[in-house]
Enzyme design. Structure first.
Site, PDB file in Angstrom:
ATOM      1  N   CYS A  70      11.221  -4.061  -8.206  1.00  0.00           N
ATOM      2  CA  CYS A  70      12.348  -3.770  -7.306  1.00  0.00           C
ATOM      3  C   CYS A  70      13.437  -4.833  -7.487  1.00  0.00           C
ATOM      4  CB  CYS A  70      11.894  -3.665  -5.854  1.00  0.00           C
ATOM      5  SG  CYS A  70      10.849  -5.015  -5.294  1.00  0.00           S
TER       6      CYS A  70
ATOM      7  N   ASP B 156      -7.680 -11.283  -9.617  1.00  0.00           N
ATOM      8  CA  ASP B 156      -6.445 -11.642 -10.317  1.00  0.00           C
ATOM      9  C   ASP B 156      -6.165 -10.504 -11.301  1.00  0.00           C
ATOM     10  OD1 ASP B 156      -4.594 -12.601 -12.252  1.00  0.00           O
ATOM     11  OD2 ASP B 156      -5.185 -14.670 -11.860  1.00  0.00           O
TER      12      ASP B 156
ATOM     13  N   GLY C  63       0.773  -1.235   0.000  1.00  0.00           N
ATOM     14  CA  GLY C  63       0.000   0.000   0.000  1.00  0.00           C
ATOM     15  C   GLY C  63       0.806   1.286   0.000  1.00  0.00           C
ATOM     16  N   GLY C  64       2.130   1.182   0.051  1.00  0.00           N
ATOM     17  CA  GLY C  64       2.953   2.390   0.105  1.00  0.00           C
ATOM     18  C   GLY C  64       2.790   3.291  -1.098  1.00  0.00           C
TER      19      GLY C  64
END
Length: 338
Positions: free
Chosen positions: A266, A194, A144-145
């Site tokens: 990331c 999904d 949620g960041g």
């Protein structure tokens, strides 16, 4: 008792064990893909004591005192000086040292004052250039960041946060409850679809779409506690680009003509970054790349980028005093119907 627990927690962080299986795999792959830049990144990634933590202030519970304290501690704002990418409402503070503010606990009915994050994870949010009133989809939203950061930039007309994993979806909902006041919550929808089905469920419904895709996550993989599980994940790694491409195709369907899409991971992996975007550009005739050089120039003093031969993509690599990343960001635009 509390003191003992804190010490144990602290020691636990200091004695994180590097997983040799994963490090050997990264060594083989990244020394070939990144050359000399890998040795610097490797030194940072394998030394958690060097990691840095940015502080994203919550505009819905504006912490004036914390801002003063951060200045006194030598923190500076991300993108010092003005930038078209950096809205005034967004306040993120960085330190050139590995200083870390204490995390705030989740308390029902109380908004947190700040969010700790890897500063490079703001780049996908800034690249999206969100404007007030726009309809935006965060396709893989947990924890949620980035959804919280989007709300620091503008007031969307509608924010759809999707997370297919039920446990991670609960984590996402708790994050939103911790940072977002009720009036803003009313424009947010959380779903557990999904992501590969979103395009068919909501065709051409969004002005902006963020696909922060499931990826190898180099930082956490390096400290896998179970070598057998780590080896299994490495073998499964080859399948990740297939999922990432399917998620992007779904996101493109969900994007309105003329809308913007940002893809991020990331990981430093070329197969999960540039190769995924190249495949999309080669097979989706309604998608064009958006040049990101100006964003890179704007924040070059805070992040280290490595050249990747792709105008629409940026790769942040951890560096000494700039221990941010890994973070790959690519920006695409959907053509208007003729």
């Amino acid at each position: 008792m509390l003191r003992t627990r804190l010490k144990a927690n602290s020691e636990g962080k200091l004695t994180k064990q590097i997983c040799k299986v994963v490090l050997d795999h990264f060594e083989k792959q990244y020394s070939k893909e990144l050359g000399d830049a890998w040795s610097t990144a490797r030194a940072i990634l394998t030394s958690p004591s060097c990691w840095q933590y940015a502080v994203l202030l919550n505009r819905f519970n504006y912490p004036c005192k914390i801002e003063k304290d951060l200045h006194l501690k030598g923190y500076h704002t991300l993108f010092q000086g003005s930038s078209p990418y950096y809205p005034e409402s967004l306040k993120c503070y960085l330190s050139s040292s590995p200083d870390r503010m204490p995390s705030e606990r989740h308390q029902v009915g109380t908004l947190k004052k700040y969010y700790l994050l890897n500063a490079a994870s703001l780049l996908p949010v800034l690249a999206l250039e969100l404007k007030d009133g726009e309809k935006v989809l965060d396709l893989c939203a947990a924890p949620g960041g980035k959804s919280v950061a989007l709300l620091q930039c503008a007031y969307p007309g509608y924010l759809h946060c999707n997370e297919s994993d039920r446990l991670r979806s609960r984590w996402l909902q708790q994050t939103l409850e911790s940072f977002v006041p009720q009036p803003v919550v009313n424009v947010i929808k959380v779903s557990e679809l999904d992501g590969r089905e979103m395009g068919d469920a909501r065709p051409e419904a969004f002005d902006k779409v963020l696909v922060d895709a499931p990826c190898s996550n180099d930082r956490s993989w390096l400290f896998s506690s179970d070598s057998q599980k780590a080896a299994c994940r490495i073998s499964q790694r080859r399948k990740l680009p297939i999922l990432q491409i399917e998620l992007l195709r779904s996101a493109i369907k969900a994007l309105r003509p003329g809308g913007l899409l940002v893809y991020s991971t990331c990981t430093l992996s070329k197969a999960e970054n540039q190769d995924v975007i190249t495949e999309i550009l080669n097979t989706c005739s309604d998608i064009t790349p958006v040049d990101m050089k100006s964003l890179a120039r704007t924040c070059s003093q805070d992040f280290t980028f490595v050249p990747i031969g792709q105008e629409c993509g940026l790769l942040v690599i951890p560096d000494k005093g700039k221990a941010w990343g890994p973070m790959y960001v690519a920006k695409l635009k959907k053509r208007n119907h003729v």
